[in-house]
Enzyme design. Structure first.
Site, PDB file in Angstrom:
ATOM      1  N   THR A  14       0.833  -1.213   0.000  1.00 26.86           N
ATOM      2  CA  THR A  14       0.000   0.000   0.000  1.00 26.86           C
ATOM      3  C   THR A  14       0.866   1.261   0.000  1.00 26.86           C
ATOM      4  OG1 THR A  14      -1.686  -1.196   1.249  1.00 26.86           O
ATOM      5  CG2 THR A  14      -1.833   1.207   1.272  1.00 26.86           C
ATOM      6  N   ALA A  34      12.798  20.622  -3.057  1.00 28.40           N
ATOM      7  CA  ALA A  34      13.919  19.918  -2.409  1.00 28.40           C
ATOM      8  C   ALA A  34      15.259  20.470  -2.872  1.00 28.40           C
ATOM      9  CB  ALA A  34      13.836  18.423  -2.720  1.00 28.40           C
ATOM     10  N   VAL A 134       3.695   7.869  12.609  1.00 29.58           N
ATOM     11  CA  VAL A 134       2.669   8.325  13.562  1.00 29.58           C
ATOM     12  C   VAL A 134       1.633   9.186  12.846  1.00 29.58           C
ATOM     13  CG1 VAL A 134       2.223   9.609  15.685  1.00 29.58           C
ATOM     14  CG2 VAL A 134       4.351   8.321  15.446  1.00 29.58           C
ATOM     15  N   ILE A 138      -0.538  13.270   8.802  1.00 27.16           N
ATOM     16  CA  ILE A 138      -0.429  14.486   9.638  1.00 27.16           C
ATOM     17  C   ILE A 138       1.049  14.700   9.983  1.00 27.16           C
ATOM     18  CG2 ILE A 138      -1.191  15.656  11.724  1.00 27.16           C
ATOM     19  CD1 ILE A 138      -3.416  13.576  12.004  1.00 27.16           C
ATOM     20  N   GLY A 189      -7.015  -0.627   2.750  1.00 23.48           N
ATOM     21  CA  GLY A 189      -5.563  -0.473   2.944  1.00 23.48           C
ATOM     22  C   GLY A 189      -5.197   0.225   4.241  1.00 23.48           C
ATOM     23  N   ASP A 203      -0.887  -1.061  17.757  1.00 23.56           N
ATOM     24  CA  ASP A 203      -0.398  -0.065  16.793  1.00 23.56           C
ATOM     25  C   ASP A 203      -0.476   1.349  17.390  1.00 23.56           C
ATOM     26  OD1 ASP A 203       0.207   0.738  13.848  1.00 23.56           O
ATOM     27  OD2 ASP A 203      -1.597   1.884  14.342  1.00 23.56           O
ATOM     28  N   LYS A 207       2.652   4.025  18.367  1.00 28.75           N
ATOM     29  CA  LYS A 207       2.681   5.445  17.977  1.00 28.75           C
ATOM     30  C   LYS A 207       2.749   6.343  19.205  1.00 28.75           C
ATOM     31  CE  LYS A 207       0.023   4.459  13.796  1.00 28.75           C
ATOM     32  NZ  LYS A 207      -1.346   4.237  13.311  1.00 28.75           N
ATOM     33  N   GLY A 303      -3.678   4.894   4.866  1.00 28.47           N
ATOM     34  CA  GLY A 303      -3.954   4.867   3.430  1.00 28.47           C
ATOM     35  C   GLY A 303      -2.734   5.285   2.626  1.00 28.47           C
TER      36      GLY A 303
HETATM   37  P1  NAP Z   1       1.810  -4.001   2.885  1.00 29.04           P
HETATM   38  O1  NAP Z   1       0.782  -3.476   1.961  1.00 29.04           O
HETATM   39  O2  NAP Z   1       1.557  -5.300   3.589  1.00 29.04           O
HETATM   40  O3  NAP Z   1       3.184  -4.085   2.080  1.00 29.04           O
HETATM   41  C1  NAP Z   1       4.327  -4.654   2.634  1.00 29.04           C
HETATM   42  C2  NAP Z   1       5.381  -4.825   1.538  1.00 29.04           C
HETATM   43  O4  NAP Z   1       6.548  -5.384   2.118  1.00 29.04           O
HETATM   44  C3  NAP Z   1       4.946  -5.759   0.410  1.00 29.04           C
HETATM   45  O5  NAP Z   1       5.354  -5.232  -0.826  1.00 29.04           O
HETATM   46  C4  NAP Z   1       5.706  -7.066   0.690  1.00 29.04           C
HETATM   47  O6  NAP Z   1       6.139  -7.738  -0.470  1.00 29.04           O
HETATM   48  C5  NAP Z   1       6.943  -6.547   1.392  1.00 29.04           C
HETATM   49  N1  NAP Z   1       7.433  -7.554   2.343  1.00 29.04           N
HETATM   50  C6  NAP Z   1       6.802  -8.026   3.436  1.00 29.04           C
HETATM   51  N2  NAP Z   1       7.578  -8.942   4.050  1.00 29.04           N
HETATM   52  C7  NAP Z   1       8.688  -9.051   3.319  1.00 29.04           C
HETATM   53  C8  NAP Z   1       9.849  -9.848   3.426  1.00 29.04           C
HETATM   54  N3  NAP Z   1      10.001 -10.733   4.421  1.00 29.04           N
HETATM   55  N4  NAP Z   1      10.803  -9.708   2.497  1.00 29.04           N
HETATM   56  C9  NAP Z   1      10.650  -8.823   1.479  1.00 29.04           C
HETATM   57  N5  NAP Z   1       9.555  -8.033   1.313  1.00 29.04           N
HETATM   58  C10 NAP Z   1       8.604  -8.168   2.231  1.00 29.04           C
HETATM   59  O7  NAP Z   1       2.113  -2.943   4.044  1.00 29.04           O
HETATM   60  P2  NAP Z   1       1.818  -1.376   4.047  1.00 29.04           P
HETATM   61  O8  NAP Z   1       0.412  -1.146   4.483  1.00 29.04           O
HETATM   62  O9  NAP Z   1       2.295  -0.772   2.791  1.00 29.04           O
HETATM   63  O10 NAP Z   1       2.724  -0.911   5.284  1.00 29.04           O
HETATM   64  C11 NAP Z   1       4.118  -0.802   5.153  1.00 29.04           C
HETATM   65  C12 NAP Z   1       4.646  -0.117   6.409  1.00 29.04           C
HETATM   66  O11 NAP Z   1       4.030   1.166   6.545  1.00 29.04           O
HETATM   67  C13 NAP Z   1       4.355  -0.838   7.712  1.00 29.04           C
HETATM   68  O12 NAP Z   1       5.401  -0.621   8.620  1.00 29.04           O
HETATM   69  C14 NAP Z   1       3.106  -0.152   8.216  1.00 29.04           C
HETATM   70  O13 NAP Z   1       2.946  -0.246   9.610  1.00 29.04           O
HETATM   71  C15 NAP Z   1       3.392   1.263   7.808  1.00 29.04           C
HETATM   72  N6  NAP Z   1       2.241   2.137   7.653  1.00 29.04           N
HETATM   73  C16 NAP Z   1       1.188   1.753   6.908  1.00 29.04           C
HETATM   74  C17 NAP Z   1       0.130   2.623   6.720  1.00 29.04           C
HETATM   75  C18 NAP Z   1      -1.067   2.262   5.908  1.00 29.04           C
HETATM   76  O14 NAP Z   1      -2.023   3.048   5.864  1.00 29.04           O
HETATM   77  N7  NAP Z   1      -1.089   1.114   5.247  1.00 29.04           N
HETATM   78  C19 NAP Z   1       0.175   3.902   7.296  1.00 29.04           C
HETATM   79  C20 NAP Z   1       1.296   4.271   8.052  1.00 29.04           C
HETATM   80  C21 NAP Z   1       2.322   3.381   8.217  1.00 29.04           C
HETATM   81  P3  NAP Z   1       5.108  -8.472  -1.475  1.00 29.04           P
HETATM   82  O15 NAP Z   1       4.191  -7.383  -1.936  1.00 29.04           O
HETATM   83  O16 NAP Z   1       5.972  -8.975  -2.553  1.00 29.04           O
HETATM   84  O17 NAP Z   1       4.414  -9.507  -0.668  1.00 29.04           O
HETATM   85  N1  HSE Z   2      -2.932   0.387  10.518  1.00 32.51           N
HETATM   86  C1  HSE Z   2      -2.626   1.766  10.796  1.00 32.51           C
HETATM   87  C2  HSE Z   2      -3.902   2.487  11.155  1.00 32.51           C
HETATM   88  C3  HSE Z   2      -1.993   2.391   9.589  1.00 32.51           C
HETATM   89  O1  HSE Z   2      -4.989   1.947  10.918  1.00 32.51           O
HETATM   90  O2  HSE Z   2      -3.826   3.583  11.714  1.00 32.51           O
HETATM   91  C4  HSE Z   2      -1.497   3.791   9.839  1.00 32.51           C
HETATM   92  O3  HSE Z   2      -0.432   3.791  10.733  1.00 32.51           O
END
Ligand code: NAP
Ligand code: HSE
Length: 434
Positions: A14, A34, A134, A138, A189, A203, A207, A303
């Protein structure tokens, strides 16, 4: 124009794909701000052949993400994989060790290993940045590190998990079931790879521990965040709160009254409080500074787009050469605050009991409250939704207490421990009035 900032992107889910989209869509504007272009040179994920909805043909592919920071075509690594340990942590360590900057959205890793990584980054004179970790889009870390830097922050709290807030507000508006709404939040997502991290409050606790460290200049202390999630809430709690003039929100709260206090818990939030109007996947953070007064930051908490916005803001800072201590002050200067004792904290609480529908049960509960010195402001007894007409065997008793010490409520709950009248442990939610 100056040389591009060369970026390795690990994780193409995502957020990772959101980062690519944003850098491509706003390339010219970003380069102007930048002072140099941002150029993704190499990407990595688990499955090279998975369709991602973006064209990756212009980027090199690296199978072993852990070595991304050691490549010559990389100045900074963006870690969008997730997980407190495993490949994300290995990548973070090797990247900083190789003298490259690291940008991450990984609150689990920063909550558990942020101090180690920040110390290593200081040692190597490289950036460690985690704005997206976090409150999604924001810029609250920047606000606390820079905008409120002159203040003593006395309290920081807010809605820190978009998935839970989405679930609670949809349940509130539609009366729909918890599980059904969680599936929807996952499809949008918002949720973590394992949504238990969202709904169990972990989670938000990750944060909160990061926010507290930056706000108070103290060491990250995730292990001591008192955490409960939203899984025990029933539609009837939400309806009951509404009848009393409240909504239920998962709130992370930290202050330094008598030590470091950190708690994540669903709260009843009074309808007049600004956090009561924060709906859907929106997050909001309140910071109270001794000169700034109360500040409120609000925006999308999860998201692809909002999170990518925060990630790319960090990259722009690095491209400009703005590094700075990850937690606002050098790791060696972060205070080691003792945990606060919570018993003397004053407040009102919502107590909910699921009880056998027979004579004497209410008297047993009120006797325990009386013996513990808890004063009841209002009380309601309701048949359980879905019970057969004519009365089921279980009813809900909900009450709001007058203001008093938390220790009194804990004592009442202790007195009721093991009671055959209770069909599940009592639910205690604190009330946020102002
Ligand atoms: P996600 O959709 O599950 O994507 C994770 C990615 O990491 C995928 O591309 C996956 O590869 C890759 N991956 C996972 N395990 C791996 C491994 N062992 N070796 C190599 N690649 C690996 O997660 P996301 O929602 O984008 O979140 C990513 C980070 O951002 C997390 O730390 C999450 O807490 C943080 N975050 C997310 C959001 C949100 O809204 N989603 C907001 C803030 C922060 P494949 O695609 O090939 O499986
Ligand atoms: N899973 C987290 C949430 C993503 O729902 O707030 C953003 O950190």
């Amino acid at each position: 124009m100056a040389e591009p900032l060369k970026i390795a992107l690990a994780g193409l889910g995502t957020v990772g794909v959101g980062v690519i989209r944003l850098i491509e869509a706003n390339a010219a504007l970003i380069a102007r701000r930048a002072g140099r272009p941002l150029q993704v040179t190499v990407v990595s994920a688990r499955d090279r052949n998975k369709p991602r909805g973006v064209d990756l043909s212009g980027y090199a592919w690296e199978d072993d993400m852990v070595i991304l920071g050691e490549r010559d075509d990389v100045d900074v690594v963006v870690e969008m994989v997730g997980g407190s340990d495993g490949p994300a942590l290995a990548l973070a360590r090797t990247t900083i060790e190789a003298g490259k900057g690291l940008v991450t959205a990984n609150k689990a890793m920063i909550a558990h290993h942020g101090l180690e990584l920040a110390a290593k980054a200081e040692d190597k004179h490289v950036a460690l940045k985690f704005e997206a970790a976090v409150a999604g889009g924001i810029p609250v870390i920047k606000a606390l590190r820079e905008g409120t830097a002159a203040n003593q922050i006395e309290r920081v709290y807010g809605i820190l998990n978009g998935t839970c807030n989405y679930i609670l507000t949809v349940m509130e508006d539609s009366g729909r079931d918890f599980a059904d709404v969680l599936t929807e939040a996952q499809a949008k997502g918002y949720a973590e790879a394992d949504p238990a991290f969202d709904i169990e409050g972990t989670d938000a606790a990750h944060k909160l521990s990061i926010l507290a460290a930056i706000a108070f200049g103290s060491k990250v202390d995730f292990a001591r965040v008192e955490t409960s999630g939203i899984t025990r809430l029933r539609a009837a709690d939400i309806a009951q709160a509404a009848a009393l003039g409240y909504v239920i929100r998962l709130i992370g709260m930290a202050d330094t009254g008598g030590g470091l206090f950190q708690r994540v818990q669903p709260h009843l939030v009074h309808c007049d409080h600004p956090l009561a109007h924060v709906d859907g996947a929106t997050n909001a953070v309140v910071a109270e500074g001794n000169f700034s007064g109360r500040l409120l930051f609000q925006g999308a908490g999860a998201g692809d787009g909002p999170t990518a916005s925060a990630v790319v803001a960090d990259l722009i800072d690095i491209a400009r050469g703005e590094l700075g201590a990850a937690f606002s002050v050098p790791v060696s200067e972060l205070e080691d605050l003792p945990p606060a004792a919570t018993g003397h904290r004053l407040g009102r609480a919502y107590l909910r009991f699921m009880v056998a529908d027979r004579p004497g049960v209410l008297a047993e509960i009120t006797a325990a409250l009386r013996d513990a010195g808890v004063s009841i402001e209002s009380l309601i007894q309701k048949g359980r939704a879905g019970d057969a007409e004519g009365g089921g065997s279980e009813v809900m008793v909900a009450m709001v207490t007058h203001e008093g010490p938390e220790s009194a409520v804990s004592e009442a709950i202790r007195l009721l421990d093991g009671s055959a009248s209770l069909s599940e442990p009592p639910l205690v939610l604190h009330i946020l009035d102002n």
